[in-house]
Write a protein that holds these residues in place. Structure first.
Motif, PDB file in Angstrom:
ATOM      1  N   MET A   1       0.848  -1.187   0.000  1.00 13.86           N
ATOM      2  CA  MET A   1       0.000   0.000   0.000  1.00 13.86           C
ATOM      3  C   MET A   1       0.885   1.240   0.000  1.00 13.86           C
ATOM      4  SD  MET A   1      -2.970   0.445   2.873  1.00 13.86           S
ATOM      5  CE  MET A   1      -3.860  -1.089   2.671  1.00 13.86           C
TER       6      MET A   1
ATOM      7  N   HIS B   1      -1.908   6.267   2.070  1.00 11.72           N
ATOM      8  CA  HIS B   1      -3.166   5.529   2.068  1.00 11.72           C
ATOM      9  C   HIS B   1      -3.252   4.638   3.315  1.00 11.72           C
ATOM     10  CE1 HIS B   1      -6.823   4.006   0.394  1.00 11.72           C
ATOM     11  NE2 HIS B   1      -6.401   2.763   0.529  1.00 11.72           N
TER      12      HIS B   1
ATOM     13  N   LEU C   1      -4.403   6.690   6.174  1.00  9.35           N
ATOM     14  CA  LEU C   1      -5.815   7.056   6.071  1.00  9.35           C
ATOM     15  C   LEU C   1      -6.690   5.849   6.473  1.00  9.35           C
ATOM     16  CD1 LEU C   1      -6.991   9.731   5.130  1.00  9.35           C
ATOM     17  CD2 LEU C   1      -7.280   8.761   2.853  1.00  9.35           C
ATOM     18  N   VAL C   2      -6.359   4.677   5.941  1.00 10.60           N
ATOM     19  CA  VAL C   2      -7.126   3.469   6.263  1.00 10.60           C
ATOM     20  C   VAL C   2      -7.054   3.190   7.770  1.00 10.60           C
ATOM     21  CG1 VAL C   2      -7.246   0.958   5.983  1.00 10.60           C
ATOM     22  CG2 VAL C   2      -6.856   2.419   3.988  1.00 10.60           C
ATOM     23  N   LEU C   3      -5.847   3.278   8.316  1.00 12.63           N
ATOM     24  CA  LEU C   3      -5.721   3.003   9.752  1.00 12.63           C
ATOM     25  C   LEU C   3      -6.401   4.082  10.600  1.00 12.63           C
ATOM     26  CD1 LEU C   3      -4.285   0.538  11.225  1.00 12.63           C
ATOM     27  CD2 LEU C   3      -4.004   0.699   8.768  1.00 12.63           C
TER      28      LEU C   3
END
Lengths: 313, 313
Positions: free
Chosen positions: B183, B187, B190-192
């Motif tokens: 990844m 990103h 942001l996901v975490l």
């Protein structure tokens, strides 16, 4: 058979759902009621209740259902409880006890204060128990074991007979293995707003926020949900109708708690924006005390999987 | 012994904590490394690591520790990883792989882009796994089984040798039973921020808000916590230092997610204030889809106690 003995020769439950059905099964298992009647507006529910032999009588006629009852338990959705109370009022036997199992109490206490209910003992109640199931098949006798039931007796009913009715209804719940607490109805709604309604609102909101992101996919959210998010999705999968009713009925307390929470969240946001590491650390340390209290009170033991499910990040 | 075979003849782990110790135990159990060295700044940790035979060599000297290593894993707190990378840079063997296990990745990727690291293969990493334990005794070989490890290879290192180093490091994590995902670092953050950091921030905040109420006692919060609140207290008992570091390091993504959440929460608040039952119901219905996705993906099976713990209200 419990040592409590027969408390109510005739009990009527309005609403043959999860809670109503469980009250019936628990009351029968512990021998605290005699004849049992169900009133339910749904023909399908009535047919099913008959089929599984949930009660001695099953009817769609509220007036008939409550006429001889010593105890009437309203187990319908929160927003309909006041209406049901008004509908049964003229038909209740003098000296009967009227209670309910709704998740909010102030609006229900208000309805229970109606002069039409002066000749009976109206006692709002809330067993804090449930599952995600519903309908006549969902109930089971053990649902209330080890749970709390909160009763909110009406403050303006101070006579001895009323106090005796409250004591008897407490014994009824205790015979199911529940612990009973008496509380003022507004206080009940405030406490539940903190421990239940606000957490549900927040969980519903964050799960919705995550679903709306355009730069993080739903698949990614699902894949990495073990790192904290998953606990929120569990709460946010609760019954939408029940929760809609709760937020409508407990608006004031929920908005008050939400205001507090939002203020505190803004303070945390500010600490993050300014890189105020000390404030963050101090706050994160402080919140551990409540967790320790919950574990110490046996509200949650150290589950075998506890260690591994916590602290993922 | 895993079928993967020996990947790195010499591995050095900086930081003998839960993750560092687990990486060592897993790597040894699966036979993917040869000689193992630990570098730790704490004398107590070093003594304990020696005592339990966690590694072949244990030292406080970073330069010495990394000199011959084929793989260096930095397993220190998030805010110190950049510093450690800078400290070891001049001592690394050309062609070595340098990785880390921190919970945020953008600031670390930045540090890993240092020209001083041009002769090695710096690959930021994040195994999504943990427990509430810490220290040299906390590790166990199975920690990463069935978990995700995210690697965020540097976009500016596009040569074949770098790609081969990434493939080898992926095989290293897979040999532990982890699933590996590549990844972009921003990103990842942001996901975490969505699945982990924001849920933790919210949980810390609501538990703090509840503790501050003057009209609801801490004892009441604890008593009735099973109705939703309890899940939040579990998250809010996570390690304060680790979480302080995460919020400092991932400020931008957390503030962006927090902004979204706050907007959505205000919309919910407005719906409650105006008694907009339809909006509430529609929102509460929508959020069930994500839960179903999580259960369907096997991220959570129907636990035996699931039904009884859900829907209490």
């Amino acid at each position: 058979m419990s040592p409590t003995g027969l408390l109510y020769p005739k009990m009527t439950v309005v609403g043959a759902g999860l809670i109503g059905g469980s009250v019936i099964l628990a009351a029968r298992a512990h021998g605290v009621v005699g004849e049992i009647t169900i009133a339910d507006a749904s023909e399908a529910h009535r047919a099913r209740a008959l089929e599984i032999g949930l009660a001695d009588h099953v009817t769609g006629d509220l007036a008939e259902a409550v006429r001889d009852a010593d105890l009437v338990v309203i187990a319908t959705p929160v927003l309909s409880i006041g209406e049901v109370a008004a509908a049964v009022a003229p038909h209740l036997k003098a000296g009967a006890t009227l209670t309910d199992v709704g998740s909010t109490k102030a609006t229900i206490a208000e309805a229970f204060r109606s002069p039409a209910l002066a000749k009976v003992f109206p006692i709002p109640g809330h067993p804090i128990a449930g599952t995600e199931q519903s309908g006549p098949d969902a109930g089971f006798a053990e649902l209330f074991e080890g749970r709390w039931t909160i009763l909110t007796p009406l403050a303006d009913r101070e006579d001895e007979a009323y106090a005796a009715a409250v004591a008897k209804l407490s014994a009824f719940w205790r015979s199911f293995g529940a612990q009973v607490e008496l509380m003022e109805e507004k206080h009940h709604d405030l406490v539940l707003a903190v421990v239940s309604h606000l957490p549900h609102l927040i969980a519903y909101t964050i799960v919705g926020s995550a679903a709306d992101l355009e730069n993080v996919t739903e698949n990614e959210v699902i894949k990495y949900s073990a790192s904290g998010f998953r606990d929120f999705t569990r709460i946010a999968a609760s019954d939408p109708t029940m929760w809609r009713d709760i937020f409508v009925a407990n608006k004031d307390a929920v908005l008050e708690m939400l205001g507090r929470f939002t203020e505190d969240l803004q303070a945390m946001s500010r600490a993050i924006r300014w890189g105020d590491a000390d404030t963050l650390h101090a706050h994160f340390t402080r919140t551990r005390a409540i967790r320790r209290g919950i574990v110490a009170a046996g509200q949650e033991s150290a589950e075998p999987n506890f260690g591994r499910d916590r602290g993922k990040h």
